[in-house]
Design a protein around this motif. Sequence first.
Motif, mmCIF file in Angstrom:
data_model
loop_
_atom_site.group_PDB
_atom_site.id
_atom_site.type_symbol
_atom_site.label_atom_id
_atom_site.label_comp_id
_atom_site.label_asym_id
_atom_site.label_seq_id
_atom_site.Cartn_x
_atom_site.Cartn_y
_atom_site.Cartn_z
ATOM 1 N N ARG A 6 4.263 76.112 -8.377
ATOM 2 C CA ARG A 6 5.280 75.577 -9.305
ATOM 3 C C ARG A 6 6.429 74.965 -8.537
ATOM 4 N N VAL A 7 6.743 75.523 -7.376
ATOM 5 C CA VAL A 7 7.809 74.949 -6.554
ATOM 6 C C VAL A 7 7.360 73.587 -6.018
ATOM 7 N N ILE A 8 6.106 73.501 -5.547
ATOM 8 C CA ILE A 8 5.581 72.213 -5.066
ATOM 9 C C ILE A 8 5.626 71.176 -6.191
ATOM 10 N N ASP A 9 5.285 71.616 -7.401
ATOM 11 C CA ASP A 9 5.271 70.691 -8.544
ATOM 12 C C ASP A 9 6.645 70.084 -8.822
ATOM 13 N N LEU A 10 7.703 70.766 -8.348
ATOM 14 C CA LEU A 10 9.051 70.217 -8.561
ATOM 15 C C LEU A 10 9.235 68.891 -7.815
ATOM 16 N N PHE A 11 8.383 68.646 -6.810
ATOM 17 C CA PHE A 11 8.582 67.465 -5.974
ATOM 18 C C PHE A 11 7.578 66.354 -6.241
ATOM 19 N N ARG A 12 6.751 66.523 -7.254
ATOM 20 C CA ARG A 12 5.839 65.437 -7.617
ATOM 21 C C ARG A 12 6.435 64.686 -8.788
ATOM 22 N N PHE A 13 5.890 63.523 -9.096
ATOM 23 C CA PHE A 13 6.536 62.703 -10.109
ATOM 24 C C PHE A 13 5.663 62.360 -11.302
ATOM 25 N N LYS A 14 4.374 62.170 -11.051
ATOM 26 C CA LYS A 14 3.537 61.647 -12.125
ATOM 27 C C LYS A 14 2.326 62.525 -12.369
ATOM 28 N N LEU A 15 1.986 62.683 -13.631
ATOM 29 C CA LEU A 15 0.817 63.496 -13.968
ATOM 30 C C LEU A 15 -0.466 62.811 -13.517
ATOM 31 N N ARG A 16 -1.451 63.618 -13.150
ATOM 32 C CA ARG A 16 -2.781 63.075 -12.879
ATOM 33 C C ARG A 16 -3.350 62.490 -14.165
ATOM 34 N N LYS A 17 -4.275 61.556 -13.995
ATOM 35 C CA LYS A 17 -4.815 60.850 -15.166
ATOM 36 C C LYS A 17 -5.429 61.812 -16.195
ATOM 37 N N ASP A 18 -6.206 62.786 -15.722
ATOM 38 C CA ASP A 18 -6.868 63.693 -16.675
ATOM 39 C C ASP A 18 -5.848 64.591 -17.390
ATOM 40 N N ASP A 19 -4.750 64.924 -16.709
ATOM 41 C CA ASP A 19 -3.693 65.702 -17.361
ATOM 42 C C ASP A 19 -3.024 64.876 -18.455
ATOM 43 N N ARG A 20 -2.755 63.637 -18.118
ATOM 44 C CA ARG A 20 -2.132 62.705 -19.057
ATOM 45 C C ARG A 20 -3.033 62.543 -20.299
ATOM 46 N N GLN A 21 -4.335 62.414 -20.030
ATOM 47 C CA GLN A 21 -5.290 62.227 -21.136
ATOM 48 C C GLN A 21 -5.305 63.435 -22.062
ATOM 49 N N LEU A 22 -5.179 64.614 -21.473
ATOM 50 C CA LEU A 22 -5.164 65.819 -22.314
ATOM 51 C C LEU A 22 -3.971 65.761 -23.267
ATOM 52 N N ALA A 23 -2.794 65.422 -22.719
ATOM 53 C CA ALA A 23 -1.590 65.338 -23.556
ATOM 54 C C ALA A 23 -1.785 64.285 -24.649
ATOM 55 N N GLU A 24 -2.337 63.149 -24.267
ATOM 56 C CA GLU A 24 -2.495 62.061 -25.237
ATOM 57 C C GLU A 24 -3.531 62.383 -26.304
ATOM 58 N N SER A 25 -4.491 63.223 -25.965
ATOM 59 C CA SER A 25 -5.515 63.507 -26.973
ATOM 60 C C SER A 25 -5.051 64.550 -28.001
ATOM 61 N N TYR A 26 -4.007 65.291 -27.683
ATOM 62 C CA TYR A 26 -3.539 66.301 -28.644
ATOM 63 C C TYR A 26 -2.231 65.933 -29.342
ATOM 64 N N LEU A 27 -1.472 65.009 -28.769
ATOM 65 C CA LEU A 27 -0.152 64.709 -29.332
ATOM 66 C C LEU A 27 -0.109 63.334 -29.968
ATOM 67 N N GLU A 28 0.602 63.249 -31.078
ATOM 68 C CA GLU A 28 0.839 61.946 -31.676
ATOM 69 C C GLU A 28 2.109 61.365 -31.064
ATOM 70 N N GLU A 29 2.553 60.248 -31.632
ATOM 71 C CA GLU A 29 3.671 59.521 -31.028
ATOM 72 C C GLU A 29 4.911 60.390 -30.798
ATOM 73 N N ALA A 30 5.325 61.113 -31.847
ATOM 74 C CA ALA A 30 6.554 61.913 -31.719
ATOM 75 C C ALA A 30 6.387 63.010 -30.674
ATOM 76 N N GLY A 31 5.220 63.622 -30.687
ATOM 77 C CA GLY A 31 4.952 64.674 -29.719
ATOM 78 C C GLY A 31 4.953 64.127 -28.300
ATOM 79 N N LEU A 32 4.353 62.956 -28.128
ATOM 80 C CA LEU A 32 4.320 62.342 -26.792
ATOM 81 C C LEU A 32 5.716 61.956 -26.322
ATOM 82 N N PHE A 33 6.524 61.512 -27.263
ATOM 83 C CA PHE A 33 7.915 61.180 -26.924
ATOM 84 C C PHE A 33 8.620 62.415 -26.349
ATOM 85 N N LEU A 34 8.447 63.538 -27.036
ATOM 86 C CA LEU A 34 9.069 64.784 -26.564
ATOM 87 C C LEU A 34 8.484 65.214 -25.221
#
Length: 170
Positions: A6-34
């Motif tokens: 979790r400490v290492i994660d503080l220094f990264r900037f962008k989600l991996r593609k598959d992580d991003r896809q997971l978020a996009e497949s479960y969240l609608e626009e408002a959820g993604l905004f948050l």
Amino acid sequence: MAAWQRVIDLFRFKLRKDDRQLAESYLEEAGLFLFNQMSYADQKHAVNVGRYLLSDKIDTTGADLKLLIKAALLHDVGKVKGEIAWWNRIIVGVIRRFFPKLRQKRAKRGEAGLGHALYVDLSHPDRGAYMAQSLGIDPTVVSLIKHHHDPLNEQASLELALLQIADAKS
Ligand SMILES: [Fe+2]
Ligand SMILES: [Fe+2]
């Protein structure tokens, strides 16, 4: 998840593609905004909570899995990106775990530095729920966000119990 990860994660900037896809497949626009307004470290943590709930490490039989994953992705949205400096995040984590009384005492809204960081850490369930409610997120998800750090009682839903377990493990 190991604390060092979790400490290492503080220094990264962008989600991996598959992580991003997971978020996009479960969240609608408002959820993604948050979701998007969280820091990378919080986004990654949220995805990890979701993945844990989707894995066979936990039995989610009987739970509303769709709502649960939404709540996993949004549970920490009350932590707004850029509000807490990375060093204060680490200190806050240590204080939360080992000095809970100090946390209550030092948490202060609007105060620069650690006081505000502790305030955000303490109030993020209420804040996040308010933000989610304002954007029309499902009331069950809002309630899960609001209560994700509450001590569990008999009235707690199965989803809340599962979310808390996954949050602690991720
Ligand atoms: Fe939280
Ligand atoms: Fe969390």
